[in-house]
Enzyme design. Sequence first.
Site, short mmCIF file in Angstrom:
data_model
loop_
_atom_site.label_atom_id
_atom_site.label_comp_id
_atom_site.label_asym_id
_atom_site.label_seq_id
_atom_site.Cartn_x
_atom_site.Cartn_y
_atom_site.Cartn_z
CG ASN A 10 -1.78 1.20 1.35
OD1 ASN A 10 -1.94 1.97 0.40
ND2 ASN A 10 -2.35 1.41 2.52
CD1 TRP A 11 3.32 1.02 -2.94
CD2 TRP A 11 3.21 2.17 -4.84
NE1 TRP A 11 3.91 0.26 -3.91
CE2 TRP A 11 3.86 0.93 -5.10
CE3 TRP A 11 3.03 3.05 -5.91
CZ2 TRP A 11 4.33 0.58 -6.36
CZ3 TRP A 11 3.49 2.70 -7.17
CH2 TRP A 11 4.14 1.48 -7.39
CE LYS A 12 0.01 3.17 4.79
NZ LYS A 12 0.31 3.28 6.24
CG HIS A 95 -5.44 1.69 5.69
ND1 HIS A 95 -4.93 2.65 6.53
CD2 HIS A 95 -4.43 0.81 5.46
CE1 HIS A 95 -3.67 2.35 6.81
NE2 HIS A 95 -3.34 1.24 6.17
CD GLU A 97 -2.46 5.42 7.05
OE1 GLU A 97 -1.37 5.15 7.57
OE2 GLU A 97 -2.65 5.38 5.80
CD GLU A 167 -3.07 -2.45 7.76
OE1 GLU A 167 -2.02 -2.53 7.13
OE2 GLU A 167 -3.85 -1.49 7.67
N GLY A 173 2.88 2.47 10.93
CA GLY A 173 3.78 3.59 10.81
C GLY A 173 4.49 3.99 12.08
CB SER A 214 5.72 -1.55 11.99
OG SER A 214 5.27 -0.23 12.24
N GLY A 235 3.08 -1.16 4.33
CA GLY A 235 3.13 0.26 4.04
C GLY A 235 4.53 0.69 3.64
N GLY A 236 5.30 1.23 4.60
CA GLY A 236 6.60 1.82 4.30
C GLY A 236 7.56 0.91 3.56
#
Length: 257
Positions: A10-12, A95, A97, A167, A173, A214, A235-236
């Site tokens: 997921n590149w957000k 998600h 966020e 999640e 994050g 993470s 994510g990251g």
Amino acid sequence: MARMPIIAGNWKMNKSPAESVAFVRQLAPKLAAYGEVERVVAPTFLAMTAVASALQDSPVKVAAQDAHWQAEGAYTSQVSADMLQPYVEYVIIGHSERRAYLAESDESVNRKAKAILAADLQPIIAVGESLAQYEAGETVPFVRSQVIAALDGITTGDLARIVIAYEPIWAIGSGKSASGELADEIIRTALRDTIAELHGDGAAETVRIQYGGSVKPGNMEEFMSQPNIDGALVGGASLDADDFAALVEIAARVKGS
């Protein structure tokens, strides 16, 4: 029958269209050898069509980061599942966020899931608890309620087309992550057991469930070693080609053994 692992990046809100295309051209060859793992990237809407074109001859699949539940209409800024259908195979919904910053509700997640399935796409439904809920011992009932709401009105036949991502919000994050053992226990009790109550043990065993929060090459093996974890929503680490390729390699090695 073993569940096929699925690793989704997921590149957000990262990478321009040009950066996204350059990235997947670098990434795809690194992932080519791992056909036993489903490999998915989720660029921004702006980059999605270009990424889909760049990957059209690749086994790497594309996901959208959201979809509206209506097919069309006066919904400024929104994109429908029908519009996404030519370009993606998966759509991430729910998600944390979006739930935290954009007032995503359990009801809207359910409506989106039904629209995505109707468009012959596959939803990746994210669920998870906050730090306060975790510390108060409310994780299982809260996540269970999210699963029940998300699957309301979904048929048993459609369950095999759904991926669920657990999640914990406190791990996204933050650099923190649940232990593999803890994540597996929560996934078993709050997710798989709940699905079994709704649709039976056989159906519960077919649903693929990812862990997210993470995830990185250093802890991936711990998660992939768990019997109820079928992959990761990343994510990251998905923004770095070598890191993402390492995650896929670990999933292939651990789940294939």
